[in-house]
Design a protein around this motif. Structure first.
Motif, PDB file in Angstrom:
ATOM      1  N   LEU A 193       9.460   5.013  -0.571  1.00 25.00           N
ATOM      2  CA  LEU A 193      10.385   5.427  -1.362  1.00 25.00           C
ATOM      3  C   LEU A 193      10.440   4.771  -2.743  1.00 25.00           C
ATOM      4  O   LEU A 193      10.770   5.323  -3.684  1.00 25.00           O
ATOM      5  CB  LEU A 193      11.879   5.503  -0.625  1.00 25.00           C
ATOM      6  N   MET A 194      10.362   3.432  -2.688  1.00 22.07           N
ATOM      7  CA  MET A 194      10.329   2.540  -3.699  1.00 22.07           C
ATOM      8  C   MET A 194       9.353   3.108  -4.813  1.00 22.07           C
ATOM      9  O   MET A 194       9.582   3.233  -6.071  1.00 22.07           O
ATOM     10  CB  MET A 194      10.135   1.194  -3.427  1.00 22.07           C
ATOM     11  N   GLY A 195       8.112   3.498  -4.347  1.00 22.30           N
ATOM     12  CA  GLY A 195       7.147   3.899  -5.247  1.00 22.30           C
ATOM     13  C   GLY A 195       7.410   5.287  -5.695  1.00 22.30           C
ATOM     14  O   GLY A 195       6.942   5.386  -6.888  1.00 22.30           O
ATOM     15  N   VAL A 196       7.804   6.021  -4.794  1.00 19.91           N
ATOM     16  CA  VAL A 196       8.307   7.358  -5.571  1.00 19.91           C
ATOM     17  C   VAL A 196       9.562   7.252  -6.688  1.00 19.91           C
ATOM     18  O   VAL A 196       9.258   8.015  -7.741  1.00 19.91           O
ATOM     19  CB  VAL A 196       8.796   8.323  -4.148  1.00 19.91           C
ATOM     20  N   LEU A 197      10.316   6.320  -6.308  1.00 15.01           N
ATOM     21  CA  LEU A 197      11.330   6.460  -7.253  1.00 15.01           C
ATOM     22  C   LEU A 197      10.907   5.580  -8.747  1.00 15.01           C
ATOM     23  O   LEU A 197      11.175   6.040  -9.789  1.00 15.01           O
ATOM     24  CB  LEU A 197      12.706   5.422  -6.800  1.00 15.01           C
ATOM     25  N   LEU A 198      10.041   4.723  -8.526  1.00 14.26           N
ATOM     26  CA  LEU A 198       9.429   3.875  -9.595  1.00 14.26           C
ATOM     27  C   LEU A 198       8.634   4.819 -10.675  1.00 14.26           C
ATOM     28  O   LEU A 198       8.678   4.892 -11.544  1.00 14.26           O
ATOM     29  CB  LEU A 198       8.156   2.979  -9.031  1.00 14.26           C
ATOM     30  N   LEU A 217       0.774  -1.250  -0.064  1.00 14.61           N
ATOM     31  CA  LEU A 217       0.051   0.055  -0.109  1.00 14.61           C
ATOM     32  C   LEU A 217       1.097   1.213  -0.060  1.00 14.61           C
ATOM     33  O   LEU A 217       0.711   2.395  -0.736  1.00 14.61           O
ATOM     34  CB  LEU A 217      -0.875  -0.015   1.175  1.00 14.61           C
ATOM     35  N   MET A 218       2.036   1.304   0.652  1.00 19.73           N
ATOM     36  CA  MET A 218       2.847   2.504   0.596  1.00 19.73           C
ATOM     37  C   MET A 218       3.503   2.827  -0.457  1.00 19.73           C
ATOM     38  O   MET A 218       3.733   3.690  -0.919  1.00 19.73           O
ATOM     39  CB  MET A 218       4.036   2.142   2.003  1.00 19.73           C
ATOM     40  N   MET A 219       3.771   1.631  -1.142  1.00 19.95           N
ATOM     41  CA  MET A 219       4.313   1.363  -2.544  1.00 19.95           C
ATOM     42  C   MET A 219       3.353   2.319  -3.469  1.00 19.95           C
ATOM     43  O   MET A 219       3.812   3.190  -4.349  1.00 19.95           O
ATOM     44  CB  MET A 219       4.790   0.126  -3.210  1.00 19.95           C
ATOM     45  N   GLU A 220       2.205   2.028  -3.298  1.00 18.14           N
ATOM     46  CA  GLU A 220       1.030   2.406  -4.215  1.00 18.14           C
ATOM     47  C   GLU A 220       0.955   4.090  -4.003  1.00 18.14           C
ATOM     48  O   GLU A 220       0.689   4.767  -4.757  1.00 18.14           O
ATOM     49  CB  GLU A 220      -0.140   1.773  -4.192  1.00 18.14           C
ATOM     50  N   VAL A 221       1.073   4.796  -2.705  1.00 20.53           N
ATOM     51  CA  VAL A 221       0.999   5.910  -2.461  1.00 20.53           C
ATOM     52  C   VAL A 221       2.062   6.359  -2.943  1.00 20.53           C
ATOM     53  O   VAL A 221       2.052   7.556  -3.603  1.00 20.53           O
ATOM     54  CB  VAL A 221       1.055   5.986  -0.782  1.00 20.53           C
ATOM     55  N   GLY A 222       3.467   5.860  -2.926  1.00 23.62           N
ATOM     56  CA  GLY A 222       4.721   6.607  -3.262  1.00 23.62           C
ATOM     57  C   GLY A 222       4.389   6.754  -4.824  1.00 23.62           C
ATOM     58  O   GLY A 222       4.710   7.838  -5.383  1.00 23.62           O
TER      59      GLY A 222
END
Lengths: 384, 424
Positions: B274-279, B96-101
């Motif tokens: 951070l992974m989501g943001v960088l993605l 879920l955090m990756m999705e938000v990122g």
């Protein structure tokens, strides 16, 4: 009775022009259609200097309409101004804007009908068709000096409906698949009971009688109920061509306006025989041909009793009206259309090429959105 | 309680084990898969029942199931069980955090500077007012007051995403709730890393840990998140866009990042955010831009919220603590409403206030952050962080309802008749 519903035909300047474009509002994240028209208009700080920006039937559509202009260059300036205004307001709301007759992959049940009595009434009357009507067209108004002239032009332009369809076709994808059509948008319009062609009428008097008949039968209440390909618009004093898909760039929309203006001048000047009753027999077939095959359509000629190539007949027509275009000062806007007839490089082909390149429809919409917003202005304004 | 229920079964089993050679010893703990299944079904039933009968967001049902069966009430989910289920919670929260990122669209702030002003106001006011409240009115030390502010200043990304998904909401209020949530989460993580150092400095005067721990957390999360996003983009490039294979690659790389973060004692929520943001930032060819998480992530989300519900320290509840938590929530609500009232980027005031209401949830990330901080110095940390934990406990129940109400009032939800929710 009909006079009340239709109103008086308001005479306007001969061959004056107005253009309406229905545009797609897309999410900048995945380029699907998004709901945002009401908020967008609610937050818009715009003084109306280029024309109007208004709601359409669903929250994922927005309509821009130019002011009445005497020249195509005036239309070009208005459309460029409207596009740039919309672009800056959409950017603030993180919404993308896109041309094209259909959204290639949206899921129609997700559409939301815009607030307002008219839209609510349409939804109640037509049910799911109203949501499926999330398709995007260009309407071109040409000014008429009298009501009878408007009726004559409505009939005369009917013959040229396939040309407008083929030149504007930009809706090859529907529900995420290639429909094989160049313009699949008009299939959504055809579902409405009052779509099609204006019957064989010779004068405004006959038109008002016909409308009174429809009214008495409880079929139509106002001119807006007639979803004809070409129809008179008494309140503007115009004849309205309604079959075009919204092109992917405003330059093509302007070129189509130039075609409409030049063609009307040529028709009014040469007054060709109309054969309206015979044309009525082949109109739907010819329209299907243009939707399905675009410029490669083979049209039925009910007078010569043969089939003719739309590409060849259109090339001849563009030559025929060139002198009128020159007189109107819009010959330079016909050049891209002539080139398109030769190259067969319309918007539908461009969308298919994008799909072949990217392999998915999200990137196709992204590219189309960038194309609509690409500015092609020079010091004299927008250019072909 | 659970012991007394299974005692007769154990007695029978142990009497048989001498005669039946094939019988294993009586299982002392529940199998991980069985646990997953039980948490899932319990949460699911509670969520669905409340949604069907009271129209409450399903998330509330999941949390209530956790509270009911957790150590605070029935005790069927014990402390050891919670520890056993932690990897599942980490995986769920991570996804879920990756999705938000991935949804953090900083370019929108560039195109609409008023939005930047309102997000900065939300972050600044929330942190400052909560800090002052915790320091002066509750009487916490500056370090723990800062920790409380860092933990509770942001909205709850998991709750917001699930509520939006469940309501099938779409529109300006929805988009702004997501943007505010993502940005305030990012700010909260920065504050969290800083507070780590402050807590070390105040409680142990150990300057090495005070300096190195925040650096370890931030650098570690950045490197692991960076590795996960690089790997996902690299592999996904060879696959068709939006294909199932791409979905699997995305999930696998996210789980890899979760695993490495756990091995290195780096917070999972920060790493995956951070992974989501960088993605999103480095996906210039739109390789994974349109690839969505599978509906299966709802399974993990249910388990996450059951675990969060069970982790809430209701057994330590006192009226004073409850009042203090309520005060914190009121101060926090006022800060967010004021920030949105002051500036909201081209949206009318009533809708801006709805955005302020929609970003009220406080949930899993806050609870996990609080436990991360408390675990540094358990002897003082747990009692010092009672305030944010109770605030989160209250908001676990009120937050989803407020978010849902904001979405409905804005008119951006699907029609009730057509509403199916995320897992129905």
């Amino acid at each position: 009775m009909s006079g009340t519903a239709l109103g008086e035909f308001k005479d306007s300047a001969a061959l004056s022009l107005g253009v309406e474009l229905e545009l797609q509002l897309v999410s900048r994240r995945d380029y699907d259609l998004t709901r945002g028209a009401t908020d967008l208009l609610g937050s818009m700080d715009y003084d109306g200097r280029f024309g109007e920006i208004k709601l359409e039937i669903t929250e994922s559509m927005i309509e821009i309409s130019t002011q009445a202009q005497a020249s195509v260059d005036g239309i070009a300036a208005d459309l460029a101004g409207l596009r740039d205004t919309l672009h800056s307001h959409c950017a603030r709301n993180n919404i993308g804007v896109c041309g094209g007759g259909t959204h290639p992959f949206h899921h129609w049940p997700e559409r939301r009908i815009c607030p307002g009595d008219r839209f609510h009434g349409l939804y109640q009357r037509y049910g799911y068709l109203a949501k499926q009507f999330t398709v995007f067209g260009q309407h071109i108004h040409v000014g008429c000096t009298s009501a009878d002239e408007a009726i004559w032009l409505t009939q005369a332009l009917g013959v040229h409906v396939p040309a407008f369809i083929a030149l504007s076709a930009s809706s090859p994808f529907v529900d995420g698949v290639d429909s094989f059509y160049q313009s699949a948008r008009l299939n959504a319009v055809s579902a409405f009971p009052l779509s099609g062609q204006c019957p064989a009428l010779d004068s405004w008097q006959q038109f008002t009688e016909h409308f009174a008949f429809l009214q008495a039968c409880g079929i139509a209440e106002g001119i807006k109920d007639l979803y004809w390909d070409v129809r008179p618009k008494p309140e503007f004093g115009t004849v309205e061509i309604r079959v075009c898909d919204t092109p992917l760039a405003i330059e093509q929309a302007i070129a189509l306006a130039a075609l409409a203006q030049s063609l009307c001048r040529w028709l009014l000047r040469t007054r060709p025989p109309l054969h309206t009753a015979k044309q009525a027999h082949v109109a739907r077939y010819n329209k299907f041909q243009a939707c399905r095959y675009g410029l490669d359509a083979m049209l039925s000629d009910p007078v010569a009793l043969c089939q003719v190539s739309l590409r060849e007949s259109l090339a001849r027509l563009l030559d025929d009206i060139s002198e009128d275009a020159r007189e109107l000062g819009c010959l330079h806007w016909l050049s891209p259309l002539k080139q398109m007839v030769v190259d067969n490089a319309g918007d539908a082909a461009w969308l298919r090429a994008q799909f072949a390149q990217h392999g998915n429809l999200h990137d196709v919409v992204r590219a189309a959105s960038e194309r609509l917003m690409r500015q092609n202005n020079d010091s004299r304004g927008v250019t072909p | 309680m659970i012991e007394s229920l299974i005692a007769p079964l154990r007695a029978v089993w142990e009497s048989l084990i001498e005669r039946l050679l094939f019988l294993p010893p009586f299982p002392e703990s529940i199998d991980a898969l069985a646990l997953f299944s039980l948490l899932l079904v319990t949460g699911l039933l509670m969520g669905e029942w409340l949604h069907a009968h009271a129209r409450w967001p399903k998330v509330i049902g999941y949390v209530l199931a956790g509270i009911l069966f957790g150590p605070s009430l029935l005790g069927w989910i014990g402390v050891e069980t919670l520890a056993q289920a932690r990897p599942i919670a980490d995986a769920a929260l991570g996804l879920l955090m990756m999705e938000v990122g991935r949804r953090l669209d900083l370019s929108w702030l560039r195109r609409n500077p008023e939005l930047l002003r309102s997000t900065l106001a939300d972050i600044g006011l929330s942190f400052a007012l909560i800090f002052v409240f915790a320091l002066w009115l509750v009487g916490l030390s500056p370090a723990w007051a800062a920790a409380t502010a860092a933990v509770t200043m942001a909205s709850a990304p998991a709750v917001v995403l699930l509520t939006v998904e469940e309501s099938r909401a779409q529109g300006q209020v929805t988009e702004r709730i997501i943007l505010h949530t993502a940005i305030s989460s990012a700010a909260s993580f920065v504050a969290f890393a800083f507070v780590l150092g402050v807590v070390h400095a105040e409680l142990s005067e150990d300057w090495l840990n005070a300096v190195v721990h925040p650096i370890w957390v931030v650098t570690g999360a950045l490197l692991v998140g960076g590795l996960g996003s690089w790997l996902a983009l690299r592999i996904a490039r060879a696959l068709p866009k939006r294909s199932l294979a791409q979905v699997f690659v995305l999930v696998a790389c996210a789980l890899l990042a979760v695993g490495i973060a756990r091995m290195l004692a780096v917070p999972v929520f920060l790493t995956l955010f951070l992974m989501g943001v960088l993605l999103a930032a480095f996906d210039r060819r739109q390789t994974l831009r349109y690839t969505e998480l599978p509906d299966g992530h709802w399974l993990l989300a249910i388990v996450l919220f059951v675990i969060v519900g069970a982790s809430l320290p209701w057994q330590e509840f006192t009226w004073l603590a409850g009042l203090q938590a309520l005060g914190l929530l009121l101060v926090r609500a006022a800060a967010k409403a004021a920030a949105l009232a002051w500036s909201g980027g081209s949206l009318p005031l009533p809708k801006r206030l709805l955005v302020g209401m929609g970003i009220q949830p406080l949930s899993a990330t806050a609870v996990f952050m609080a436990y991360e901080l408390a675990s540094l110095y358990p002897e003082v940390g747990r009692s010092a962080l009672t305030l944010p934990l109770f605030a989160a406990a209250m908001m676990e129940l009120a937050g989803p309802a407020l978010c849902r109400l904001a979405l409905r009032r804005s008119g951006e939800c699907e029609n009730e008749a057509g509403e199916r929710g995320g897992i129905a």
